[in-house]
Design a protein around this motif. Sequence first.
Motif, PDB file in Angstrom:
ATOM      1  N   THR A 156      -5.060  -1.062  -7.276  1.00 18.35           N
ATOM      2  CA  THR A 156      -4.863  -0.311  -8.513  1.00 18.35           C
ATOM      3  C   THR A 156      -6.195   0.124  -9.102  1.00 18.35           C
ATOM      4  N   ASP A 157      -7.192  -0.755  -9.037  1.00 20.47           N
ATOM      5  CA  ASP A 157      -8.519  -0.383  -9.526  1.00 20.47           C
ATOM      6  C   ASP A 157      -9.079   0.802  -8.739  1.00 20.47           C
ATOM      7  N   LYS A 158      -8.822   0.838  -7.449  1.00 24.21           N
ATOM      8  CA  LYS A 158      -9.279   1.975  -6.641  1.00 24.21           C
ATOM      9  C   LYS A 158      -8.577   3.270  -7.042  1.00 24.21           C
ATOM     10  N   PHE A 192       4.554   1.100  -9.119  1.00 26.84           N
ATOM     11  CA  PHE A 192       5.314   0.492 -10.206  1.00 26.84           C
ATOM     12  C   PHE A 192       4.389   0.031 -11.335  1.00 26.84           C
ATOM     13  N   LEU A 193       3.235  -0.538 -10.973  1.00 27.73           N
ATOM     14  CA  LEU A 193       2.282  -0.999 -11.981  1.00 27.73           C
ATOM     15  C   LEU A 193       1.719   0.165 -12.788  1.00 27.73           C
ATOM     16  N   LEU A 194       1.371   1.257 -12.119  1.00 24.85           N
ATOM     17  CA  LEU A 194       0.848   2.416 -12.830  1.00 24.85           C
ATOM     18  C   LEU A 194       1.926   3.070 -13.695  1.00 24.85           C
ATOM     19  N   GLU A 195       3.163   2.976 -13.255  1.00 24.99           N
ATOM     20  CA  GLU A 195       4.269   3.585 -13.990  1.00 24.99           C
ATOM     21  C   GLU A 195       4.618   2.790 -15.247  1.00 24.99           C
ATOM     22  N   ASN A 196       4.636   1.455 -15.145  1.00 24.26           N
ATOM     23  CA  ASN A 196       5.137   0.619 -16.225  1.00 24.26           C
ATOM     24  C   ASN A 196       4.069  -0.163 -16.986  1.00 24.26           C
ATOM     25  N   GLY A 197       2.889  -0.310 -16.424  1.00 23.71           N
ATOM     26  CA  GLY A 197       1.822  -1.013 -17.124  1.00 23.71           C
ATOM     27  C   GLY A 197       1.689  -2.477 -16.779  1.00 23.71           C
TER      28      GLY A 197
END
Length: 113
Positions: free
Chosen positions: A45-47, A24-29
């Motif tokens: 997410t950093d990985k 979700f974070l990668l999709e929406n920012g």
Amino acid sequence: MPGTRKLGRPTAHRKAMLRGMVTFLLENGSIQTTVTRAKEVRSLTDKMITLGKKNTLASRRAALAFVTKEDVVKKLFDEIAPKYEDRNGGYTAVYKLGPRRGDGAEMAVVKLV
């Protein structure tokens, strides 16, 4: 050390929850969650972004094994990772918001830098 918090859940539930939050974070920012979950999501997410910077078949398959949507992996490798090409880590930031109204849990927002 990332991945050491149990977050009050069984292992399978915890891994599934974190995979969904990273997707979700990668999709929406950005994503709004509790502070402890935010710290776990930040490291994972950093990985994933580091895998995106490598841009090899093996790294793409590793990202596909973790991220739950194929179009998000494509976005990760084509759009997100090239933005951080000259940056060595620290791709996400955690901003504290204050206590949640219902139960007083400390809330935070995780954003891509």
